[in-house]
Write a protein that holds these residues in place. Structure first.
Motif, PDB file in Angstrom:
ATOM      1  N   SER A  30       0.840  -1.207   0.000  1.00 13.81           N
ATOM      2  CA  SER A  30       0.000   0.000   0.000  1.00 13.81           C
ATOM      3  C   SER A  30       0.868   1.246   0.000  1.00 13.81           C
ATOM      4  O   SER A  30       1.911   1.272   0.643  1.00 13.81           O
ATOM      5  CB  SER A  30      -0.879   0.039   1.252  1.00 13.81           C
ATOM      6  N   GLY A  31       0.424   2.262  -0.712  1.00 15.50           N
ATOM      7  CA  GLY A  31       1.072   3.562  -0.635  1.00 15.50           C
ATOM      8  C   GLY A  31       2.320   3.751  -1.458  1.00 15.50           C
ATOM      9  O   GLY A  31       3.113   4.644  -1.176  1.00 15.50           O
ATOM     10  N   GLU A  32       2.510   2.935  -2.487  1.00 15.03           N
ATOM     11  CA  GLU A  32       3.715   3.086  -3.312  1.00 15.03           C
ATOM     12  C   GLU A  32       3.793   4.440  -4.001  1.00 15.03           C
ATOM     13  O   GLU A  32       4.882   4.902  -4.332  1.00 15.03           O
ATOM     14  CB  GLU A  32       3.791   1.979  -4.373  1.00 15.03           C
ATOM     15  N   GLU A  33       2.645   5.084  -4.205  1.00 13.32           N
ATOM     16  CA  GLU A  33       2.642   6.388  -4.866  1.00 13.32           C
ATOM     17  C   GLU A  33       3.443   7.422  -4.070  1.00 13.32           C
ATOM     18  O   GLU A  33       3.912   8.416  -4.621  1.00 13.32           O
ATOM     19  CB  GLU A  33       1.208   6.882  -5.100  1.00 13.32           C
ATOM     20  N   ARG A  34       3.668   7.171  -2.780  1.00 13.20           N
ATOM     21  CA  ARG A  34       4.473   8.075  -1.950  1.00 13.20           C
ATOM     22  C   ARG A  34       5.904   8.192  -2.452  1.00 13.20           C
ATOM     23  O   ARG A  34       6.608   9.146  -2.130  1.00 13.20           O
ATOM     24  CB  ARG A  34       4.529   7.579  -0.499  1.00 13.20           C
ATOM     25  N   PHE A  35       6.341   7.206  -3.226  1.00 13.03           N
ATOM     26  CA  PHE A  35       7.732   7.145  -3.653  1.00 13.03           C
ATOM     27  C   PHE A  35       7.963   7.670  -5.069  1.00 13.03           C
ATOM     28  O   PHE A  35       9.039   7.492  -5.632  1.00 13.03           O
ATOM     29  CB  PHE A  35       8.247   5.706  -3.538  1.00 13.03           C
ATOM     30  N   ALA A  36       6.971   8.316  -5.645  1.00 12.26           N
ATOM     31  CA  ALA A  36       7.110   8.865  -6.999  1.00 12.26           C
ATOM     32  C   ALA A  36       8.316   9.800  -7.052  1.00 12.26           C
ATOM     33  O   ALA A  36       8.519  10.633  -6.169  1.00 12.26           O
ATOM     34  CB  ALA A  36       5.838   9.614  -7.393  1.00 12.26           C
ATOM     35  N   GLY A  37       9.140   9.608  -8.069  1.00 11.34           N
ATOM     36  CA  GLY A  37      10.320  10.444  -8.249  1.00 11.34           C
ATOM     37  C   GLY A  37      11.530  10.018  -7.435  1.00 11.34           C
ATOM     38  O   GLY A  37      12.588  10.643  -7.516  1.00 11.34           O
ATOM     39  N   ARG A  38      11.417   8.955  -6.655  1.00 15.41           N
ATOM     40  CA  ARG A  38      12.530   8.458  -5.832  1.00 15.41           C
ATOM     41  C   ARG A  38      13.159   7.242  -6.518  1.00 15.41           C
ATOM     42  O   ARG A  38      12.517   6.568  -7.321  1.00 15.41           O
ATOM     43  CB  ARG A  38      12.046   8.011  -4.439  1.00 15.41           C
ATOM     44  N   LYS A  39      14.397   6.931  -6.170  1.00 16.39           N
ATOM     45  CA  LYS A  39      15.016   5.689  -6.623  1.00 16.39           C
ATOM     46  C   LYS A  39      14.382   4.564  -5.815  1.00 16.39           C
ATOM     47  O   LYS A  39      14.485   4.556  -4.594  1.00 16.39           O
ATOM     48  CB  LYS A  39      16.522   5.697  -6.376  1.00 16.39           C
ATOM     49  N   VAL A  40      13.724   3.633  -6.511  1.00 15.36           N
ATOM     50  CA  VAL A  40      13.041   2.530  -5.832  1.00 15.36           C
ATOM     51  C   VAL A  40      13.654   1.214  -6.289  1.00 15.36           C
ATOM     52  O   VAL A  40      13.802   0.971  -7.485  1.00 15.36           O
ATOM     53  CB  VAL A  40      11.523   2.533  -6.138  1.00 15.36           C
ATOM     54  N   VAL A  41      14.002   0.373  -5.334  1.00 14.14           N
ATOM     55  CA  VAL A  41      14.543  -0.957  -5.608  1.00 14.14           C
ATOM     56  C   VAL A  41      13.575  -1.960  -5.016  1.00 14.14           C
ATOM     57  O   VAL A  41      13.218  -1.866  -3.843  1.00 14.14           O
ATOM     58  CB  VAL A  41      15.949  -1.128  -4.993  1.00 14.14           C
ATOM     59  N   ARG A  42      13.158  -2.934  -5.845  1.00 16.68           N
ATOM     60  CA  ARG A  42      12.235  -3.976  -5.380  1.00 16.68           C
ATOM     61  C   ARG A  42      12.942  -5.326  -5.374  1.00 16.68           C
ATOM     62  O   ARG A  42      13.577  -5.695  -6.353  1.00 16.68           O
ATOM     63  CB  ARG A  42      11.021  -4.054  -6.314  1.00 16.68           C
ATOM     64  N   VAL A  43      12.777  -6.038  -4.269  1.00 19.36           N
ATOM     65  CA  VAL A  43      13.330  -7.385  -4.144  1.00 19.36           C
ATOM     66  C   VAL A  43      12.329  -8.242  -3.380  1.00 19.36           C
ATOM     67  O   VAL A  43      11.522  -7.720  -2.616  1.00 19.36           O
ATOM     68  CB  VAL A  43      14.691  -7.406  -3.403  1.00 19.36           C
ATOM     69  N   PRO A  44      12.386  -9.568  -3.560  1.00 24.09           N
ATOM     70  CA  PRO A  44      11.553 -10.439  -2.718  1.00 24.09           C
ATOM     71  C   PRO A  44      12.111 -10.453  -1.292  1.00 24.09           C
ATOM     72  O   PRO A  44      13.296 -10.187  -1.079  1.00 24.09           O
ATOM     73  CB  PRO A  44      11.676 -11.813  -3.390  1.00 24.09           C
TER      74      PRO A  44
END
Length: 103
Positions: A68-82
């Protein structure tokens, strides 16, 4: 480096909190600032503030489900991992985040 993120697993119990703890320990050991929000069966805990997100160098999402709330990170460097990566190789994960931040 200033790291913020979210951990969440499919069941929302064990791996959510294990991933949080492993990331926090590895980041602090490497001399970084870190705060990980958990999204588990009891809801959101340790919720990230707008200020914490704004000050972050990187956002780490260690999750096996949609968060929930991924939109908070717009414009940031985001790294996704399991979550398994955060649990099994937290030190390497922090090293990788450092490489991403430093370009």
């Amino acid at each position: 480096m200033n790291i913020v993120g979210i951990s969440a697993c499919t069941v929302g119990i064990a791996h959510t909190y294990i991933a949080q703890k492993k990331i926090e320990l590895a980041a602090k050991k490497a001399g970084h600032s870190v705060k990980i929000e958990t999204q588990g069966t009891i809801g959101i805990e340790n919720e990230l503030t707008e200020a914490e997100i704004a000050q972050a160098d990187v956002v780490l999402i260690a999750a096996d489900v949609n968060v929930s709330g991924e939109e908070r990170f717009a414009g940031r460097k985001v790294v996704r991992v399991p979550t398994s990566i955060a649990v099994k190789s937290p030190n390497k994960l922090i090293e990788k985040l450092q490489e991403i931040v430093n370009g």
